[in-house]
Scaffold this motif. Sequence first.
Motif, PDB file in Angstrom:
ATOM      1  N   ARG A 113     -73.352  -5.944-101.116  1.00  0.00           N
ATOM      2  CA  ARG A 113     -72.184  -5.552-101.904  1.00  0.00           C
ATOM      3  C   ARG A 113     -71.323  -6.781-102.202  1.00  0.00           C
ATOM      4  NH1 ARG A 113     -74.186  -0.808-102.808  1.00  0.00           N
ATOM      5  NH2 ARG A 113     -74.105   0.692-101.124  1.00  0.00           N
ATOM      6  N   PRO A 114     -70.768  -6.841-103.406  1.00  0.00           N
ATOM      7  CA  PRO A 114     -69.850  -7.947-103.715  1.00  0.00           C
ATOM      8  C   PRO A 114     -68.527  -7.776-102.981  1.00  0.00           C
ATOM      9  CG  PRO A 114     -69.907  -6.377-105.528  1.00  0.00           C
ATOM     10  CD  PRO A 114     -70.934  -5.918-104.520  1.00  0.00           C
TER      11      PRO A 114
ATOM     12  N   LEU B  26     -70.487 -12.331 -99.654  1.00  0.00           N
ATOM     13  CA  LEU B  26     -71.209 -11.083 -99.880  1.00  0.00           C
ATOM     14  C   LEU B  26     -71.197 -10.270 -98.593  1.00  0.00           C
ATOM     15  CD1 LEU B  26     -74.484 -11.887-101.910  1.00  0.00           C
ATOM     16  CD2 LEU B  26     -72.474 -10.609-102.676  1.00  0.00           C
ATOM     17  N   LYS B  27     -71.131  -8.966 -98.770  1.00  0.00           N
ATOM     18  CA  LYS B  27     -71.160  -8.022 -97.655  1.00  0.00           C
ATOM     19  C   LYS B  27     -72.563  -7.440 -97.566  1.00  0.00           C
ATOM     20  CE  LYS B  27     -68.776  -3.764 -96.320  1.00  0.00           C
ATOM     21  NZ  LYS B  27     -67.761  -2.789 -96.776  1.00  0.00           N
ATOM     22  N   PHE B  28     -73.161  -7.498 -96.393  1.00  0.00           N
ATOM     23  CA  PHE B  28     -74.488  -6.953 -96.147  1.00  0.00           C
ATOM     24  C   PHE B  28     -74.323  -5.741 -95.246  1.00  0.00           C
ATOM     25  CE2 PHE B  28     -74.996 -11.303 -97.342  1.00  0.00           C
ATOM     26  CZ  PHE B  28     -76.146 -11.341 -98.101  1.00  0.00           C
ATOM     27  N   GLU B  29     -74.370  -4.545 -95.846  1.00  0.00           N
ATOM     28  CA  GLU B  29     -74.196  -3.299 -95.095  1.00  0.00           C
ATOM     29  C   GLU B  29     -75.527  -2.915 -94.466  1.00  0.00           C
ATOM     30  OE1 GLU B  29     -72.752  -0.536 -98.008  1.00  0.00           O
ATOM     31  OE2 GLU B  29     -70.715  -1.337 -97.902  1.00  0.00           O
ATOM     32  N   VAL B  30     -75.499  -2.647 -93.172  1.00  0.00           N
ATOM     33  CA  VAL B  30     -76.718  -2.318 -92.426  1.00  0.00           C
ATOM     34  C   VAL B  30     -76.638  -0.862 -91.981  1.00  0.00           C
ATOM     35  CG1 VAL B  30     -78.127  -2.879 -90.415  1.00  0.00           C
ATOM     36  CG2 VAL B  30     -76.897  -4.708 -91.626  1.00  0.00           C
ATOM     37  N   GLU B  31     -77.655  -0.102 -92.352  1.00  0.00           N
ATOM     38  CA  GLU B  31     -77.735   1.293 -91.930  1.00  0.00           C
ATOM     39  C   GLU B  31     -78.979   1.454 -91.066  1.00  0.00           C
ATOM     40  OE1 GLU B  31     -78.465   5.550 -94.033  1.00  0.00           O
ATOM     41  OE2 GLU B  31     -76.992   4.224 -94.974  1.00  0.00           O
ATOM     42  N   GLY B  32     -78.801   2.077 -89.901  1.00  0.00           N
ATOM     43  CA  GLY B  32     -79.942   2.342 -89.031  1.00  0.00           C
ATOM     44  C   GLY B  32     -80.027   1.472 -87.797  1.00  0.00           C
ATOM     45  N   ALA B  33     -79.170   0.464 -87.698  1.00  0.00           N
ATOM     46  CA  ALA B  33     -79.134  -0.403 -86.512  1.00  0.00           C
ATOM     47  C   ALA B  33     -77.768  -1.076 -86.467  1.00  0.00           C
ATOM     48  CB  ALA B  33     -80.230  -1.458 -86.561  1.00  0.00           C
TER      49      ALA B  33
ATOM     50  N   MET C 176     -68.690 -13.040 -90.657  1.00  0.00           N
ATOM     51  CA  MET C 176     -67.879 -12.018 -90.006  1.00  0.00           C
ATOM     52  C   MET C 176     -68.793 -10.830 -89.746  1.00  0.00           C
ATOM     53  SD  MET C 176     -64.579  -9.820 -91.223  1.00  0.00           S
ATOM     54  CE  MET C 176     -65.579  -8.684 -92.156  1.00  0.00           C
ATOM     55  N   MET C 177     -68.777 -10.318 -88.507  1.00  0.00           N
ATOM     56  CA  MET C 177     -69.633  -9.193 -88.124  1.00  0.00           C
ATOM     57  C   MET C 177     -68.792  -8.054 -87.575  1.00  0.00           C
ATOM     58  SD  MET C 177     -72.621 -11.014 -85.956  1.00  0.00           S
ATOM     59  CE  MET C 177     -73.608 -12.324 -86.621  1.00  0.00           C
ATOM     60  N   VAL C 178     -69.134  -6.854 -87.982  1.00  0.00           N
ATOM     61  CA  VAL C 178     -68.625  -5.611 -87.401  1.00  0.00           C
ATOM     62  C   VAL C 178     -69.849  -4.737 -87.166  1.00  0.00           C
ATOM     63  CG1 VAL C 178     -66.337  -5.812 -88.463  1.00  0.00           C
ATOM     64  CG2 VAL C 178     -68.149  -4.562 -89.649  1.00  0.00           C
ATOM     65  N   PRO C 179     -69.716  -3.587 -86.532  1.00  0.00           N
ATOM     66  CA  PRO C 179     -70.916  -2.809 -86.205  1.00  0.00           C
ATOM     67  C   PRO C 179     -71.822  -2.449 -87.384  1.00  0.00           C
ATOM     68  CG  PRO C 179     -69.108  -2.052 -84.870  1.00  0.00           C
ATOM     69  CD  PRO C 179     -68.529  -3.030 -85.861  1.00  0.00           C
ATOM     70  N   ASP C 180     -71.257  -2.216 -88.570  1.00  0.00           N
ATOM     71  CA  ASP C 180     -72.114  -1.746 -89.658  1.00  0.00           C
ATOM     72  C   ASP C 180     -72.283  -2.704 -90.837  1.00  0.00           C
ATOM     73  OD1 ASP C 180     -69.491  -1.357 -90.400  1.00  0.00           O
ATOM     74  OD2 ASP C 180     -69.819   0.606 -91.289  1.00  0.00           O
ATOM     75  N   PHE C 181     -71.735  -3.908 -90.741  1.00  0.00           N
ATOM     76  CA  PHE C 181     -71.999  -4.884 -91.801  1.00  0.00           C
ATOM     77  C   PHE C 181     -71.710  -6.309 -91.342  1.00  0.00           C
ATOM     78  CE2 PHE C 181     -67.542  -3.808 -92.797  1.00  0.00           C
ATOM     79  CZ  PHE C 181     -66.967  -5.058 -93.030  1.00  0.00           C
TER      80      PHE C 181
ATOM     81  N   ARG D  39     -83.563 -11.315 -94.634  1.00  0.00           N
ATOM     82  CA  ARG D  39     -84.725 -11.539 -93.781  1.00  0.00           C
ATOM     83  C   ARG D  39     -84.294 -11.702 -92.318  1.00  0.00           C
ATOM     84  NH1 ARG D  39     -86.130 -16.005 -91.948  1.00  0.00           N
ATOM     85  NH2 ARG D  39     -85.204 -17.239 -93.614  1.00  0.00           N
ATOM     86  N   VAL D  40     -83.275 -12.539 -92.082  1.00  0.00           N
ATOM     87  CA  VAL D  40     -82.789 -12.773 -90.716  1.00  0.00           C
ATOM     88  C   VAL D  40     -82.265 -11.471 -90.117  1.00  0.00           C
ATOM     89  CG1 VAL D  40     -81.001 -13.913 -89.341  1.00  0.00           C
ATOM     90  CG2 VAL D  40     -82.340 -15.232 -90.983  1.00  0.00           C
ATOM     91  N   LEU D  41     -81.469 -10.725 -90.870  1.00  0.00           N
ATOM     92  CA  LEU D  41     -80.937  -9.455 -90.359  1.00  0.00           C
ATOM     93  C   LEU D  41     -82.059  -8.488 -90.014  1.00  0.00           C
ATOM     94  CD1 LEU D  41     -77.882  -8.886 -92.739  1.00  0.00           C
ATOM     95  CD2 LEU D  41     -77.809  -9.436 -90.290  1.00  0.00           C
ATOM     96  N   THR D  42     -83.020  -8.352 -90.908  1.00  0.00           N
ATOM     97  CA  THR D  42     -84.137  -7.427 -90.673  1.00  0.00           C
ATOM     98  C   THR D  42     -84.920  -7.826 -89.441  1.00  0.00           C
ATOM     99  OG1 THR D  42     -84.292  -6.930 -93.031  1.00  0.00           O
ATOM    100  CG2 THR D  42     -86.235  -6.465 -91.685  1.00  0.00           C
TER     101      THR D  42
END
Length: 89
Positions: free
Chosen positions: A6-7, A14-21, A56-61, A81-84
């Motif tokens: 997400r912009p 950029l914000k990388f929203e992670v769902e499922g972990a 910057m890290m929080v539980p979901d992004f 790739r690194v996040l996955t």
Amino acid sequence: MTIQTRPTPNPNSLKFEVEGAPVIDAGLLAFHSLREAAAHPLAAELFALRGVESIMMVPDFVTITKHPAADWDLLAEGVERVLTEHLAA
């Protein structure tokens, strides 16, 4: 696990929203250098990507701020790739 990019109002972030972990268990972590991130494996892996200036890290992004000269097309692919790899382990 899915990752959505997400912009943000800052074109260099950029914000990388992670769902499922969860990215982290709780709270907020911020790193402005590899030295600050050295004790955190995920942050250190992200700083190893050329062009990362802060994280910057929080539980979901995760929000990544890049150097202005860095190319988002290349960097975003590396971040995903690194996040996955890290979060699937």
